[in-house]
Scaffold this motif. Structure first.
Motif, PDB file in Angstrom:
ATOM      1  N   UNK A   1      55.518   7.963  26.666  1.00  0.00           N
ATOM      2  CA  UNK A   1      55.168   9.386  26.609  1.00  0.00           C
ATOM      3  C   UNK A   1      53.793   9.571  25.987  1.00  0.00           C
ATOM      4  N   UNK A   2      53.509   8.834  24.916  1.00  0.00           N
ATOM      5  CA  UNK A   2      52.214   8.944  24.249  1.00  0.00           C
ATOM      6  C   UNK A   2      51.083   8.509  25.180  1.00  0.00           C
TER       7      UNK A   2
ATOM      8  N   UNK B   1      53.558  10.900  17.521  1.00  0.00           N
ATOM      9  CA  UNK B   1      53.117  11.809  16.457  1.00  0.00           C
ATOM     10  C   UNK B   1      51.595  11.794  16.310  1.00  0.00           C
ATOM     11  N   UNK B   2      51.001  10.587  16.253  1.00  0.00           N
ATOM     12  CA  UNK B   2      49.555  10.483  16.050  1.00  0.00           C
ATOM     13  C   UNK B   2      48.790  10.958  17.291  1.00  0.00           C
ATOM     14  N   UNK B   3      49.335  10.705  18.471  1.00  0.00           N
ATOM     15  CA  UNK B   3      48.690  11.175  19.697  1.00  0.00           C
ATOM     16  C   UNK B   3      48.633  12.699  19.726  1.00  0.00           C
ATOM     17  N   UNK B   4      49.735  13.329  19.399  1.00  0.00           N
ATOM     18  CA  UNK B   4      49.774  14.795  19.371  1.00  0.00           C
ATOM     19  C   UNK B   4      48.868  15.342  18.272  1.00  0.00           C
ATOM     20  N   UNK B   5      48.858  14.694  17.126  1.00  0.00           N
ATOM     21  CA  UNK B   5      48.046  15.154  15.986  1.00  0.00           C
ATOM     22  C   UNK B   5      46.555  15.083  16.303  1.00  0.00           C
ATOM     23  N   UNK B   6      46.166  14.080  17.116  1.00  0.00           N
ATOM     24  CA  UNK B   6      44.742  13.872  17.406  1.00  0.00           C
ATOM     25  C   UNK B   6      44.245  14.621  18.638  1.00  0.00           C
ATOM     26  N   UNK B   7      45.124  15.346  19.334  1.00  0.00           N
ATOM     27  CA  UNK B   7      44.709  16.051  20.539  1.00  0.00           C
ATOM     28  C   UNK B   7      43.525  16.999  20.311  1.00  0.00           C
TER      29      UNK B   7
END
Length: 285
Positions: free
Chosen positions: A116-117, A179-185
């Motif tokens: 998903x990431x 989590x980190x992928x969403x946070x860095x968008x």
């Protein structure tokens, strides 16, 4: 005499005592503004006998195997759902992003967290107007095919699919990746803009800076997970790629190699630094 002030590229010539290969960093998503390529790149390709890539994506059997393995290793078993695996705050962030992008909620529910990431990142890059059909590796695969040039894969399908689907990783690492992928968008637009400019100007420091343009880990555990993530996606693969290049040089083969630029310029044990540490002469072109 070589002009030391001449424009550089994300391209290196790696030599031993009697042979050399070229290593070009690819951006897998690009657009028409990347072309035509500079003559320094195309001449190096024309003077080579073989093309080396991560995987020969022009081979239909490779594509088929990637599809099959990605489905096996990137999708959750029947009856399981991503929204039941992710913590509530991470799922809420995913739902918010889907709504912002007009993607139906639940689109990613069959995906394992790692897959998903990866997919979210690809969608985000595509939204910037970049497309894999313009990818630098795709360009050279097409050019090699037109020349009847042998194509060498540096990785196996299994190794790459395992790395890109997180096969065998702990749940905590896979969830951290989402989590980190969403946070860095929110930083992605700036990162992509920097990477594009860096590739076109051959600015290694800028490209590395774009890779590192991410939010800071929230705590010590996040820092450890971030290091493990980098090891899985880049460092472990870099070591294998460097070993392959070493073997090609030992065999005196003239190969033009195209791999993701991150493998050549990343801060931790990138392929270029590994080859330099082995005593090879490495020159940016």
């Amino acid at each position: 005499m070589k002009n030391e002030n001449a424009r550089k590229h994300i391209l290196w010539k790696v030599s031993d005592s009697n042979s050399s290969v070229y290593l070009l960093g690819s951006v897998h998503f690009a657009d028409s503004s990347f072309y035509p390529l500079d003559s320094a790149i195309t001449v190096a390709f024309e003077h080579s006998d073989e093309l080396g890539v991560e995987l020969d994506m022009g081979d239909t059997s490779v594509i088929q195997k990637i599809i099959e393995l990605s489905a096996q290793r990137g999708l959750l078993p029947e009856g399981e759902s991503l929204d039941r695996i992710l913590p509530a705050d991470v799922q809420n962030s995913l739902d918010s992003l889907c709504m912002a992008w007009y993607i139906p909620l639940g689109t990613f529910n069959r995906y394992k967290p790692w897959a998903a990431a990866m997919t979210l990142s690809s969608v985000a890059i595509g939204r910037k107007g970049l497309n894999p059909i313009y990818g630098i590796d795709v360009y050279f695969l097409r050019a090699a095919s037109e020349r009847g040039m042998p194509i060498l894969s540096l990785e196996t399908v299994e190794d790459q699919v395992n790395a890109l689907t997180g096969e065998g990783t702990l749940d905590s690492l896979s969830i951290y990746y989402v989590k980190s992928t969403l946070r860095d968008m929110p930083l992605l637009d700036s990162s992509i803009t920097m990477m594009v400019r860096a590739w076109k100007t051959g600015d290694v420091a800028m490209f590395r800076g774009a890779m590192e343009l991410e939010s800071q880990p929230e705590d010590a555990m996040d820092s450890l997970l971030s290091e493990e993530l980098n090891e899985r996606i880049y460092t472990s693969r870099n070591r294998k790629m460097a070993k392959k290049v070493e073997g090609l040089l030992a065999s005196d083969r003239k190969v033009f190699i195209v791999v993701g630029a991150a493998h050549l310029v990343g801060k931790d044990e990138n392929v270029i630094d590994l080859l330099r540490a082995k005593g090879f002469t490495v020159e940016q072109q």
